[in-house]
Design a protein around this motif. Structure first.
Motif, PDB file in Angstrom:
ATOM      1  N   GLY A 145       0.823  -1.210   0.000  1.00 17.60           N
ATOM      2  CA  GLY A 145       0.000   0.000   0.000  1.00 17.60           C
ATOM      3  C   GLY A 145       0.852   1.254   0.000  1.00 17.60           C
ATOM      4  O   GLY A 145       1.752   1.389   0.828  1.00 17.60           O
ATOM      5  N   GLY A 146       0.616   2.160  -0.935  1.00 22.66           N
ATOM      6  CA  GLY A 146       1.345   3.424  -1.011  1.00 22.66           C
ATOM      7  C   GLY A 146       2.765   3.331  -1.564  1.00 22.66           C
ATOM      8  O   GLY A 146       3.455   4.340  -1.644  1.00 22.66           O
ATOM      9  N   GLN A 147       3.203   2.160  -1.942  1.00 22.47           N
ATOM     10  CA  GLN A 147       4.585   1.971  -2.397  1.00 22.47           C
ATOM     11  C   GLN A 147       4.827   2.603  -3.775  1.00 22.47           C
ATOM     12  O   GLN A 147       4.002   2.510  -4.678  1.00 22.47           O
ATOM     13  N   THR A 148       5.994   3.227  -3.923  1.00 23.04           N
ATOM     14  CA  THR A 148       6.461   3.754  -5.199  1.00 23.04           C
ATOM     15  C   THR A 148       7.672   2.925  -5.614  1.00 23.04           C
ATOM     16  O   THR A 148       8.552   2.651  -4.785  1.00 23.04           O
ATOM     17  N   ARG A 149       7.690   2.530  -6.886  1.00 24.63           N
ATOM     18  CA  ARG A 149       8.827   1.735  -7.380  1.00 24.63           C
ATOM     19  C   ARG A 149       9.290   2.268  -8.717  1.00 24.63           C
ATOM     20  O   ARG A 149       8.509   2.786  -9.505  1.00 24.63           O
ATOM     21  N   GLU A 150      10.574   2.062  -8.967  1.00 26.94           N
ATOM     22  CA  GLU A 150      11.158   2.360 -10.268  1.00 26.94           C
ATOM     23  C   GLU A 150      11.137   1.069 -11.076  1.00 26.94           C
ATOM     24  O   GLU A 150      11.576   0.020 -10.601  1.00 26.94           O
ATOM     25  N   LEU A 151      10.596   1.138 -12.289  1.00 35.21           N
ATOM     26  CA  LEU A 151      10.488  -0.029 -13.163  1.00 35.21           C
ATOM     27  C   LEU A 151      11.358   0.212 -14.392  1.00 35.21           C
ATOM     28  O   LEU A 151      11.319   1.289 -14.989  1.00 35.21           O
ATOM     29  N   THR A 152      12.141  -0.794 -14.761  1.00 36.09           N
ATOM     30  CA  THR A 152      13.130  -0.631 -15.828  1.00 36.09           C
ATOM     31  C   THR A 152      12.804  -1.491 -17.037  1.00 36.09           C
ATOM     32  O   THR A 152      12.363  -2.632 -16.901  1.00 36.09           O
ATOM     33  N   VAL A 153      13.039  -0.934 -18.206  1.00 34.44           N
ATOM     34  CA  VAL A 153      12.987  -1.687 -19.454  1.00 34.44           C
ATOM     35  C   VAL A 153      14.336  -1.464 -20.149  1.00 34.44           C
ATOM     36  O   VAL A 153      14.828  -0.336 -20.220  1.00 34.44           O
ATOM     37  N   ARG A 154      14.945  -2.560 -20.599  1.00 38.76           N
ATOM     38  CA  ARG A 154      16.181  -2.489 -21.381  1.00 38.76           C
ATOM     39  C   ARG A 154      15.877  -3.054 -22.755  1.00 38.76           C
ATOM     40  O   ARG A 154      15.217  -4.087 -22.875  1.00 38.76           O
ATOM     41  N   PHE A 155      16.386  -2.382 -23.770  1.00 37.28           N
ATOM     42  CA  PHE A 155      16.025  -2.765 -25.135  1.00 37.28           C
ATOM     43  C   PHE A 155      17.136  -2.444 -26.123  1.00 37.28           C
ATOM     44  O   PHE A 155      18.049  -1.667 -25.822  1.00 37.28           O
ATOM     45  N   ILE A 156      17.011  -3.064 -27.281  1.00 39.37           N
ATOM     46  CA  ILE A 156      17.910  -2.812 -28.398  1.00 39.37           C
ATOM     47  C   ILE A 156      17.048  -2.620 -29.636  1.00 39.37           C
ATOM     48  O   ILE A 156      16.153  -3.423 -29.905  1.00 39.37           O
ATOM     49  N   VAL A 157      17.330  -1.555 -30.372  1.00 39.77           N
ATOM     50  CA  VAL A 157      16.687  -1.350 -31.663  1.00 39.77           C
ATOM     51  C   VAL A 157      17.590  -2.031 -32.695  1.00 39.77           C
ATOM     52  O   VAL A 157      18.779  -1.738 -32.771  1.00 39.77           O
ATOM     53  N   ASP A 158      17.017  -2.955 -33.433  1.00 42.10           N
ATOM     54  CA  ASP A 158      17.779  -3.725 -34.419  1.00 42.10           C
ATOM     55  C   ASP A 158      18.368  -2.806 -35.484  1.00 42.10           C
ATOM     56  O   ASP A 158      17.673  -1.938 -36.014  1.00 42.10           O
ATOM     57  N   PRO A 159      19.656  -2.978 -35.820  1.00 38.90           N
ATOM     58  CA  PRO A 159      20.260  -2.169 -36.882  1.00 38.90           C
ATOM     59  C   PRO A 159      19.565  -2.328 -38.236  1.00 38.90           C
ATOM     60  O   PRO A 159      19.714  -1.482 -39.112  1.00 38.90           O
ATOM     61  N   LYS A 160      18.778  -3.387 -38.402  1.00 39.59           N
ATOM     62  CA  LYS A 160      18.042  -3.604 -39.654  1.00 39.59           C
ATOM     63  C   LYS A 160      16.754  -2.797 -39.723  1.00 39.59           C
ATOM     64  O   LYS A 160      16.009  -2.907 -40.695  1.00 39.59           O
ATOM     65  N   LEU A 161      16.479  -1.974 -38.703  1.00 39.03           N
ATOM     66  CA  LEU A 161      15.306  -1.119 -38.718  1.00 39.03           C
ATOM     67  C   LEU A 161      15.331  -0.296 -40.012  1.00 39.03           C
ATOM     68  O   LEU A 161      16.370   0.286 -40.354  1.00 39.03           O
ATOM     69  N   PRO A 162      14.219  -0.251 -40.752  1.00 42.34           N
ATOM     70  CA  PRO A 162      14.214   0.524 -42.007  1.00 42.34           C
ATOM     71  C   PRO A 162      14.703   1.956 -41.782  1.00 42.34           C
ATOM     72  O   PRO A 162      14.387   2.582 -40.773  1.00 42.34           O
ATOM     73  N   ARG A 163      15.480   2.455 -42.723  1.00 41.75           N
ATOM     74  CA  ARG A 163      16.110   3.780 -42.623  1.00 41.75           C
ATOM     75  C   ARG A 163      15.093   4.916 -42.497  1.00 41.75           C
ATOM     76  O   ARG A 163      15.402   5.953 -41.920  1.00 41.75           O
ATOM     77  N   ASP A 164      13.891   4.725 -43.037  1.00 43.19           N
ATOM     78  CA  ASP A 164      12.904   5.802 -42.979  1.00 43.19           C
ATOM     79  C   ASP A 164      12.242   5.931 -41.603  1.00 43.19           C
ATOM     80  O   ASP A 164      11.501   6.875 -41.356  1.00 43.19           O
ATOM     81  N   VAL A 165      12.533   5.009 -40.691  1.00 44.80           N
ATOM     82  CA  VAL A 165      11.973   5.077 -39.335  1.00 44.80           C
ATOM     83  C   VAL A 165      13.033   5.682 -38.418  1.00 44.80           C
ATOM     84  O   VAL A 165      14.086   5.091 -38.197  1.00 44.80           O
ATOM     85  N   ASP A 166      12.753   6.875 -37.917  1.00 44.91           N
ATOM     86  CA  ASP A 166      13.692   7.520 -36.997  1.00 44.91           C
ATOM     87  C   ASP A 166      13.043   7.850 -35.652  1.00 44.91           C
ATOM     88  O   ASP A 166      13.661   8.404 -34.771  1.00 44.91           O
ATOM     89  N   ARG A 167      11.767   7.477 -35.504  1.00 44.97           N
ATOM     90  CA  ARG A 167      11.039   7.737 -34.265  1.00 44.97           C
ATOM     91  C   ARG A 167      10.117   6.558 -33.969  1.00 44.97           C
ATOM     92  O   ARG A 167       9.380   6.113 -34.830  1.00 44.97           O
ATOM     93  N   VAL A 168      10.196   6.066 -32.749  1.00 47.31           N
ATOM     94  CA  VAL A 168       9.391   4.927 -32.308  1.00 47.31           C
ATOM     95  C   VAL A 168       8.714   5.321 -30.999  1.00 47.31           C
ATOM     96  O   VAL A 168       9.327   5.978 -30.163  1.00 47.31           O
ATOM     97  N   THR A 169       7.469   4.921 -30.837  1.00 47.90           N
ATOM     98  CA  THR A 169       6.758   5.184 -29.587  1.00 47.90           C
ATOM     99  C   THR A 169       6.597   3.872 -28.826  1.00 47.90           C
ATOM    100  O   THR A 169       6.045   2.913 -29.358  1.00 47.90           O
ATOM    101  N   LEU A 170       7.118   3.842 -27.615  1.00 46.44           N
ATOM    102  CA  LEU A 170       6.967   2.697 -26.719  1.00 46.44           C
ATOM    103  C   LEU A 170       5.999   3.123 -25.620  1.00 46.44           C
ATOM    104  O   LEU A 170       6.283   4.045 -24.860  1.00 46.44           O
ATOM    105  N   ALA A 171       4.842   2.480 -25.584  1.00 48.76           N
ATOM    106  CA  ALA A 171       3.808   2.846 -24.618  1.00 48.76           C
ATOM    107  C   ALA A 171       3.492   1.671 -23.703  1.00 48.76           C
ATOM    108  O   ALA A 171       3.541   0.517 -24.122  1.00 48.76           O
TER     109      ALA A 171
END
Length: 185
Positions: A145-171
């Motif tokens: 009850g009432g606890q605050t926590r820091e939650l972490t995500v670690r990720f890698i964007v693949d170098p094969k990502l199409p060149r026309d994509v320069d912005r990604v939304t992670l929700a």
């Protein structure tokens, strides 16, 4: 019965048999959709299952001449007991570089509870190029009850990502896990 009603009766029986076969086929098709979707997702590397899987191994080799901006968004149900937000709203990474983002979650109720984060990516076509190595969304998170926590995500964007994509939304959407569901896990 007259001879005139015999062909009509035969036509009705034939139609009835065809309708039953159609209904059985539709019923079978409905059952086949779930495994077909799983196969399609695994073959195309596309679909929501990809977002919840831990990648087996990813080579880290940054492409230093390219940047991709990751926008971080959070949401909670309008009627909820959570405060949930990213610590920063954007992260700029080089494809192939291991990156990290942190979210803060707070249980606003006095009761202990369990939360589950559900991820989504936009544009949806890039799910095969976004690999999470560690994520708070992989498992339910327990809070006192009432606890605050820091939650972490670690990720890698693949170098094969199409060149026309320069912005990604992670929700992420954060939900309270009902007690009945917790008991089954």
């Amino acid at each position: 019965m007259s001879d005139d009603s015999a062909p009509l009766e035969q036509q009705n029986r034939s139609l009835t048999r065809r309708l039953w076969l159609f209904a059985l086929g539709a019923f079978g098709f409905g059952f086949a959709l779930v495994p077909a979707y799983s196969v399609l997702c695994s073959v195309t590397q596309y679909g929501d299952r990809k977002l919840l899987e831990k990648p087996s191994s990813i080579a880290v080799a940054p492409v230093l001449d390219r940047n991709v901006t990751i926008e971080l968004i959070s949401s909670v149900p309008t009627v909820g007991e959570w405060e949930f937000h990213p610590e920063i709203t954007t992260v700029t990474v080089h494809p192939g570089q291991l990156a990290e983002a942190k979210f803060s979650a707070r249980n606003l109720s006095a009761q202990p509870t369990i939360a589950q984060a559900v991820p989504s990516l936009a544009p949806g076509s890039i799910t095969q190029f976004f690999h999470k190595t560690e994520c708070f969304c992989f498992t339910p998170q327990s809070f006192t009850g009432g606890q605050t926590r820091e939650l972490t995500v670690r990720f890698i964007v693949d170098p094969k990502l199409p060149r026309d994509v320069d912005r990604v939304t992670l929700a992420y959407a954060l939900f309270t896990v009902p007690p009945q569901k917790v008991a089954r896990q």
